[in-house]
Design an enzyme around this catalytic site. Sequence first.
Site, PDB file in Angstrom:
ATOM      1  N   ARG A 122      36.341  92.213  21.805  1.00 34.34           N
ATOM      2  CA  ARG A 122      35.227  92.937  21.267  1.00 34.34           C
ATOM      3  C   ARG A 122      33.927  92.423  21.946  1.00 34.34           C
ATOM      4  O   ARG A 122      33.090  93.202  22.192  1.00 34.34           O
ATOM      5  CB  ARG A 122      35.066  92.664  19.659  1.00 34.34           C
TER       6      ARG A 122
ATOM      7  N   ARG B  77      33.478  84.825   0.185  1.00 33.87           N
ATOM      8  CA  ARG B  77      34.602  84.099   1.022  1.00 33.87           C
ATOM      9  C   ARG B  77      34.832  82.560   0.718  1.00 33.87           C
ATOM     10  O   ARG B  77      35.352  81.977   1.265  1.00 33.87           O
ATOM     11  CB  ARG B  77      33.400  83.978   2.188  1.00 33.87           C
TER      12      ARG B  77
ATOM     13  N   LYS C 100      38.416  94.477   9.142  1.00 36.55           N
ATOM     14  CA  LYS C 100      37.737  94.791   7.569  1.00 36.55           C
ATOM     15  C   LYS C 100      36.673  95.541   7.905  1.00 36.55           C
ATOM     16  O   LYS C 100      36.460  96.702   7.148  1.00 36.55           O
ATOM     17  CB  LYS C 100      37.406  93.429   6.921  1.00 36.55           C
TER      18      LYS C 100
ATOM     19  N   ARG D   9      27.756  89.831  19.713  1.00 32.41           N
ATOM     20  CA  ARG D   9      27.530  89.022  18.757  1.00 32.41           C
ATOM     21  C   ARG D   9      27.881  87.719  19.287  1.00 32.41           C
ATOM     22  O   ARG D   9      28.518  87.134  19.864  1.00 32.41           O
ATOM     23  CB  ARG D   9      28.789  89.178  17.450  1.00 32.41           C
TER      24      ARG D   9
ATOM     25  N   ARG E  68      35.651  80.133  13.136  1.00 28.97           N
ATOM     26  CA  ARG E  68      35.853  80.915  12.255  1.00 28.97           C
ATOM     27  C   ARG E  68      37.090  81.194  11.535  1.00 28.97           C
ATOM     28  O   ARG E  68      37.279  81.278  10.317  1.00 28.97           O
ATOM     29  CB  ARG E  68      35.276  82.435  12.673  1.00 28.97           C
TER      30      ARG E  68
HETATM   31  P1  ADP Z   1      33.948  87.861  10.651  1.00 29.13           P
HETATM   32  O1  ADP Z   1      34.617  88.318   9.429  1.00 29.13           O
HETATM   33  O2  ADP Z   1      34.477  88.569  11.985  1.00 29.13           O
HETATM   34  O3  ADP Z   1      33.816  86.325  10.791  1.00 29.13           O
HETATM   35  P2  ADP Z   1      31.446  88.630   9.414  1.00 29.13           P
HETATM   36  O4  ADP Z   1      30.409  89.798  10.013  1.00 29.13           O
HETATM   37  O5  ADP Z   1      31.882  89.031   8.126  1.00 29.13           O
HETATM   38  O6  ADP Z   1      32.549  88.381  10.740  1.00 29.13           O
HETATM   39  O7  ADP Z   1      30.747  87.086   9.194  1.00 29.13           O
HETATM   40  C1  ADP Z   1      29.861  86.565  10.313  1.00 29.13           C
HETATM   41  C2  ADP Z   1      29.222  85.188   9.715  1.00 29.13           C
HETATM   42  O8  ADP Z   1      28.046  85.539   8.804  1.00 29.13           O
HETATM   43  C3  ADP Z   1      30.174  84.466   9.158  1.00 29.13           C
HETATM   44  O9  ADP Z   1      30.834  83.711  10.153  1.00 29.13           O
HETATM   45  C4  ADP Z   1      29.290  83.437   8.335  1.00 29.13           C
HETATM   46  O10 ADP Z   1      28.647  82.599   9.237  1.00 29.13           O
HETATM   47  C5  ADP Z   1      28.272  84.678   7.797  1.00 29.13           C
HETATM   48  N1  ADP Z   1      28.740  85.159   6.523  1.00 29.13           N
HETATM   49  C6  ADP Z   1      29.276  86.306   6.317  1.00 29.13           C
HETATM   50  N2  ADP Z   1      29.504  86.512   5.057  1.00 29.13           N
HETATM   51  C7  ADP Z   1      29.552  85.314   4.418  1.00 29.13           C
HETATM   52  C8  ADP Z   1      29.531  84.869   3.022  1.00 29.13           C
HETATM   53  N3  ADP Z   1      30.308  85.570   2.134  1.00 29.13           N
HETATM   54  N4  ADP Z   1      29.637  83.562   2.834  1.00 29.13           N
HETATM   55  C9  ADP Z   1      29.161  82.872   3.832  1.00 29.13           C
HETATM   56  N5  ADP Z   1      28.932  83.046   5.083  1.00 29.13           N
HETATM   57  C10 ADP Z   1      28.891  84.387   5.395  1.00 29.13           C
END
Ligand code: ADP
Length: 197
Positions: A132, A93, A19, A144, A155
Amino acid sequence: MTQPKHKVVIFLGPPGAGKGTQAERLAREHQLTKISTGDILRDHVSRGTDLGRQVKPILDAGQLVPDEILIALIRDRLAGMEPVRVIFDGFPRTLAQAQALDMLLEELGVPVSAVPLLEVPDELLVQRIVDRGRQAASAGQTPRADDTEAVARERQQVYREQTQPLIDYYSARGHLRSLDGVGSMDEVYNRVLQTLR
Ligand code: ADP
């Protein structure tokens, strides 16, 4: 692509689906602002803000940060934006976040344009994330903290339980556009563009 005044694109898909990469290019090439909640939260962690200290253990465990925090963040980002031309990457989410976003957009008088869903088979996802993490490490960058196999699996599980219901939510509203997320970055990008026509 014609450019209506407002544009709201919401990328859906599991962790590791690509994404962020696709949203980045779409934003650059179509004058849209990418709002990546993961990047915003990681930035707070690396700057050591109050919010960063609060959310770090949650990110490290692969869990979701509370809805109220995310909704306030997004409200701030959208405030005063005119026209509203955004790509959401990683938000909403949960159903509560999707409903809050709908209310925010309604207040602004801006409709959702499309919700591309990047579909990638489960068995590829964790591998992509672990790769990654390794690539970042071998390039001398700090990977990360959540790009380890155990946290990546967590996740995926959180995605299945909390985020997958959004597929039905946006499908019922006629916004969902599923696409195959397997292929080269260019191939996938072209499929993304097709969903926006
Ligand atoms: P990925 O899609 O690879 O899991 P992201 O960078 O989108 O990675 O998200 C990393 C972390 O940030 C998530 O595992 C969560 O802990 C937090 N996070 C990101 N966006 C949200 C959201 N909309 N609601 C709750 N937690 C979030």
